[in-house]
Design an enzyme around this catalytic site. Structure first.
Site, mmCIF file in Angstrom:
data_model
loop_
_atom_site.group_PDB
_atom_site.id
_atom_site.type_symbol
_atom_site.label_atom_id
_atom_site.label_comp_id
_atom_site.label_asym_id
_atom_site.label_seq_id
_atom_site.Cartn_x
_atom_site.Cartn_y
_atom_site.Cartn_z
ATOM 1 C CG ASP A 1 -10.447 -0.304 4.893
ATOM 2 O OD1 ASP A 1 -10.354 -0.591 3.490
ATOM 3 O OD2 ASP A 1 -9.592 -0.692 5.599
ATOM 4 C CD GLN B 1 -3.832 -4.440 6.505
ATOM 5 O OE1 GLN B 1 -3.606 -3.515 5.645
ATOM 6 N NE2 GLN B 1 -4.527 -5.502 6.155
ATOM 7 C CE LYS C 1 -4.003 -2.160 2.129
ATOM 8 N NZ LYS C 1 -4.471 -2.584 3.262
#
Ligand code: NDP
Length: 291
Positions: free
Chosen positions: A122, A99, A55
């Site tokens: 997200d 995460q 990422k």
């Protein structure tokens, strides 16, 4: 010889990243702003470390700023919430991603709800989940958004298609179903209690498999010509004793019947980070429009 067209997720993700980079360049030139993404990793889960590294690299390659926050596995919930509070206030971060999974002492729900919905790249915050289901503009979960881009790469107009989503998780199945509804598909969501799953899947012009069961979807479940999007990532042992990745779809069989299919790896997988970058630029644009 497979009949199906193979949907090249790697190439399509690269295209998405190129268009994100162009948009970033435009934001820099026109507004003097560089979008920034903060990624928070708690603990040392090896798979998570790989994701976070990828990422960060792809964020920088797209011309954005990447901020990594690596915290020890012993981090308390209060410490993590306090970091999120700082990130919410920062003018340099337009997107925040924590995460998952988090260590057991931390309540994942609380953490997701603490993220500013405008920075929730997200798309997991209940405000964004609610906006998506109400058909409003929102930040959309990355893997589901990637599935739609892949399906539209072979059939740009999905309106009226019979779509079957296998799996009803909050991360993949449910948001994919919402996005397909938004595309005017007729959507069925199947799960572990669905009766006659092969019969249900056989009706579908478009199948999205997000189950986590290696090669569960067989060739004789598929309507000839259907589009098959395989989200599953399963590590299995091959006949040679070496481990390899397979999807939720029995690729060789299904490719004989389907009109188009995503491979594993190289299908949905690469789309997730590409869509994360897309969300980060969109979040940055919205934040400057509101400032
Ligand atoms: P979950 O385990 O959260 O959900 C799995 C879903 O599949 C559940 O809704 C479950 O039903 C359903 N299911 C399980 N067994 C069956 C069965 N025998 N028949 C029908 N439905 C069944 O998984 P996720 O949604 O998080 O992930 C699904 C897959 O996608 C995994 O392989 C994961 O690794 C992969 N993945 C890939 C990503 C990427 O490409 N970047 C990102 C996220 C996930 P029920 O609700 O009834 O239990």
């Amino acid at each position: 010889m497979a009949a199906a067209r193979v949907i090249d997720g790697k190439a399509i993700a690269a295209e998405v990243r190129r268009s994100v980079a162009a948009e970033v360049e435009q934001l820099k030139n026109e507004k003097g702003l560089t979008p920034g993404l903060a990624v928070v990793l708690v603990g040392e889960d090896p798979a998570s470390q790989v994701y976070v590294r990828n990422k960060a690299r792809q964020t920088t390659e797209a011309g954005m700023r990447s901020f990594e926050h690596r915290l020890p596995a012993s981090t308390s919930e209060a410490e993590l919430l306090s970091l999120i509070d700082d990130l919410n206030r920062s003018k340099d971060m337009h997107g925040i991603l924590v995460q998952l999974p988090l260590p057991p002492q931390i309540d994942t729900r609380k953490v997701i709800e603490a993220i500013d919905p405008a920075k929730d790249v997200d798309g997991f915050h209940p405000i964004n989940v609610g906006r998506l289901s109400a058909g409003e503009r929102s930040l959309v979960p990355c893997t589901p958004a990637g599935c739609i881009i892949l399906a539209k790469s072979v059939q740009p107009e999905l309106r009226g298609l019979e779509a079957v989503v296998i799996g009803r998780s909050n991360i993949v199945g449910k948001p994919v179903a919402q996005l397909l509804l938004r595309e005017d598909c007729t959507v069925t969501v199947a799960h572990s209690r669905t009766r006659d799953l092969p019969g249900v899947v056989r009706r579908a012009d478009l199948v999205v498999a997000a189950v986590g069961r290696p090669e569960m979807v067989r060739g004789d479940w598929i309507k000839p010509g259907a589009i098959v999007i395989d989200v599953g990532i399963n590590r299995v042992e091959g006949p040679d004793g070496k481990s390899r990745l397979v999807g939720d779809v029995a690729y060789e069989e299904v490719a004989q019947v389907a009109g188009a299919i995503t491979p594993v790896p190289g299908g949905v997988g690469p789309m997730t980070i590409a869509c994360l970058l897309k969300n980060t630029v969109a979040a940055a644009r919205d934040q400057i429009a509101r400032a």
